[in-house]
Every structure is written in C-alpha cells, then in structure tokens.
Design a protein around this motif. Structure first.
Motif, mmCIF file in Angstrom:
data_model
loop_
_atom_site.group_PDB
_atom_site.id
_atom_site.type_symbol
_atom_site.label_atom_id
_atom_site.label_comp_id
_atom_site.label_asym_id
_atom_site.label_seq_id
_atom_site.Cartn_x
_atom_site.Cartn_y
_atom_site.Cartn_z
ATOM 1 N N LEU A 169 0.880 -1.273 0.053
ATOM 2 C CA LEU A 169 0.072 -0.015 0.025
ATOM 3 C C LEU A 169 0.979 1.216 0.048
ATOM 4 O O LEU A 169 0.383 2.451 -0.674
ATOM 5 N N TYR A 170 2.221 1.139 0.583
ATOM 6 C CA TYR A 170 2.940 2.567 0.786
ATOM 7 C C TYR A 170 3.516 2.545 -0.654
ATOM 8 O O TYR A 170 3.718 3.744 -1.013
ATOM 9 N N TRP A 171 3.768 1.570 -1.498
ATOM 10 C CA TRP A 171 4.378 1.763 -2.714
ATOM 11 C C TRP A 171 3.518 2.012 -3.967
ATOM 12 O O TRP A 171 3.570 2.253 -4.854
ATOM 13 N N SER A 172 2.136 1.685 -3.581
ATOM 14 C CA SER A 172 1.070 1.806 -4.555
ATOM 15 C C SER A 172 0.625 3.169 -4.926
ATOM 16 O O SER A 172 1.091 4.317 -4.192
ATOM 17 N N ASP A 173 0.062 3.611 -5.875
ATOM 18 C CA ASP A 173 -0.558 4.754 -6.491
ATOM 19 C C ASP A 173 -1.416 5.265 -5.552
ATOM 20 O O ASP A 173 -2.408 4.715 -4.901
#
Length: 334
Positions: A169-173
C-alpha cells in the motif's frame, strides 16, 4: 425422540427462522428509507417496477445475500480449524489464512490494477495456500505441541502478511490506496448477482464435504492417537481440512476483503447450545454465522449517516472483546 434430539431440532428451527427474518428485514435498511411493508410488497407484487423495488432487487438483495454467505462461510472455516486442531481459539484470521489471501489480492491489484473478476479469487487462493503451507512447515513437524505451535505460528504469519500488505500500500499509487485500504477492511458494497454463484458453490461444496467426513472430524476431537486408532490418517486429513478452510477464506476475501473473528466467535456461541460433532451443529453454525454477518452489515450502513463503516472494523471490535473474554474465562478455570 430423545431430549438431545429435541434440543437440536429446536435450535435448528430457531436459527433457520432467525436467518430468514434477518434476510428479509435487512432489505429495509439503507440510505433510502424503505419500510418492511414496501419490502413485502416488492415480493408479493411481481409486476411492481417502482424505484424502491429496483433498490431492493438490484442493490440490497445481492449485498445481503453476500453478507449471509460470508458469515456462513467464515463460521464454517472457523469450525473446521477448531476441529482439526482441537484449539477453540482457531480462526482463519488468527491462523494467517485471511492475511495471506489479502496479501495475494493486494499484490495483484497493486501490480496489475485488476479490481474485480476471477483473477482476484485465484490470487487470494494462492496467498492463503502460501500462508497455510508456511503454517504446516513451521508447526506440522512438532507433534508433541502441534496445537499450540500452530496457533503461535498463525499469529506470527498474520502479522507478517499484514506487514507485506502495508508495504504494498505504501508503494502503490496514492489514488488507488484509498480504495484498496477500504477493501482490505471489509465491505459488501461490490456485491453483484453475477458473482454470487462462486461463494455459494464453494461454501456448499465444503459444507457437503464436512458432512461426508463428520466421522473423521468427530474422531479428531478425541486426539490424534485416538483418531489414528479409529483408522483416520491424521496428517493427510488435517491438510485436507486446512485446504478447504483456505478455499472458503480465499473466495470470501477476494469478494469482501478481510473480515476477522467471525470464525472464532460463532462456533463458540453455537457450542454453548449444541454438541460440536453433530450434523445439526454444523448447520446451525452456518445459519448463525450468516445471520450475524447480515446484522453487522446493517450496522455498518446505519451507524453513520450517509457514510458506510468497513465491516471488518466492526467484527474486529466485537471479536477482540470476545477473544479477551475467552482468555479471561479460560484463565479463571485453571
């Protein structure tokens, strides 16, 4: 008919009646005010094409049915785990199966952008099977303390997969994070008639298999040594039941997100009234789980005006209190 059979029949009748009433009454709750009389008219008048009827049939009914299937399936999955591990605290959420399925779905959504369809169920199944395989690898070899080690390993795996999910989630858009985060907390907002067949088929199949293997399940309650004496291949049978539990959890996680503690609470509640090894006990567990989840969904839509709370938040709040109560009463008995 013995007193036990009478009690079981009465419990089955009450739970079935409560389930039918809940499925009917839940259709009147929502943003648009629809009375029970309007709900009844929509069923009795087949040519009724009013706005309320469209809301009931196109929006609320598939959502209510999905909520019932989710509660029923998670309750059965919890009953499977508690039976084959002889651990009253077993639950798909605590064993890491639900977290593994959520990780598989979020990984697919983050990498490909897919937000619906059969691929989500496949990703959830792979994630839950990965969690189950790690669980068996860690705890399966320790025969002397398998029950305790499986629970501890499951809790550790649950935190591990939750950490990986948070990292994704931290790396997602940023625009997709809100939708994914709301999904991971559990919701029935995406319920559709076209997708209800999958959880219905999986839950019906797994329930049939549990009924077919009820002799082996009853033998497992006596302990591994007693089950082996009665001709049960304990390790193979336990893995089969874990796969069934993972299958139910994966399909429901793919459609509803992460919903915890239902598989822990419902079998315990039913066990107060009905013996665990009976056919009636399985059916009542399924009905009570579905009824419970229907009213949790109603609560999620009714607590805040013009806003929907994630279902998983409500079940986690109720389940954590229930879990702590179990630990307290178990400690007081020692």
């Amino acid at each position: 008919m013995s007193a036990v059979d009478t009690r079981h029949s009465f419990a089955l009748f009450i739970s079935a009646a409560a389930a039918l009433f809940s499925l009917f009454a839940a259709l009147s709750f929502g943003a648009a005010e629809i009375s029970l009389q309007d709900v009844l008219n929509s069923f009795l008048l087949s040519n009724d094409a009013s706005f309320n009827t469209r809301i009931i049939y196109e929006l609320r009914m598939p959502r209510t049915l999905l909520a019932f299937l989710a509660g029923s399936g998670l309750a059965i999955a919890g009953l499977i785990l508690q039976t084959v591990t002889r651990n009253p605290l077993a639950d798909p959420y605590l064993f890491g199966i639900s977290s593994g399925a959520s990780f598989g779905v979020v990984l697919l959504m983050a990498l490909s952008g897919i937000s619906a369809g059969f691929m989500l169920s496949a990703a959830a199944l792979l994630g839950s099977l990965l969690a189950m395989s790690l669980l068996i690898l860690i705890a399966g070899r320790q025969q002397s303390a398998q029950v305790e080690s499986m629970l501890l390993a499951g809790v550790a795996l649950s935190f591990l997969f939750s950490a990986f999910t948070s990292l994704l989630l931290y790396w997602s858009d940023p625009q997709a994070v809100a939708a994914i985060l709301f999904w991971t907390l559990g919701s029935f907002a995406r319920a559709q008639w076209a997708t209800l067949w999958l959880p219905l088929l999986v839950i019906a199949l797994c329930t049939f298999l549990m009924l077919s293997f009820r002799r082996q399940l009853n033998a497992m309650l006596l302990g591994d040594e007693s089950a082996i004496t009665l001709g049960v291949r304990v390790q193979r049978f336990r893995i089969l039941m874990l796969v069934l539990s993972s299958l139910i959890t994966a399909v429901l996680v793919a459609m509803c997100g992460g919903i915890g503690f239902v598989g822990l609470m419902v079998p315990h509640i039913v066990r107060f009234f009905i013996s665990q090894g009976s056919i009636t006990g399985l059916l009542v567990t399924s009905l009570v789980g579905g009824t419970f989840m229907v009213w949790v969904d109603v609560l999620s839509r009714s607590l805040l005006k013009n806003q929907e709370l994630p279902v998983g938040v409500i079940t986690a709040a109720i389940g954590s209190v229930f879990f702590l109560s179990l630990l307290f009463f178990r400690k007081s008995k020692v």
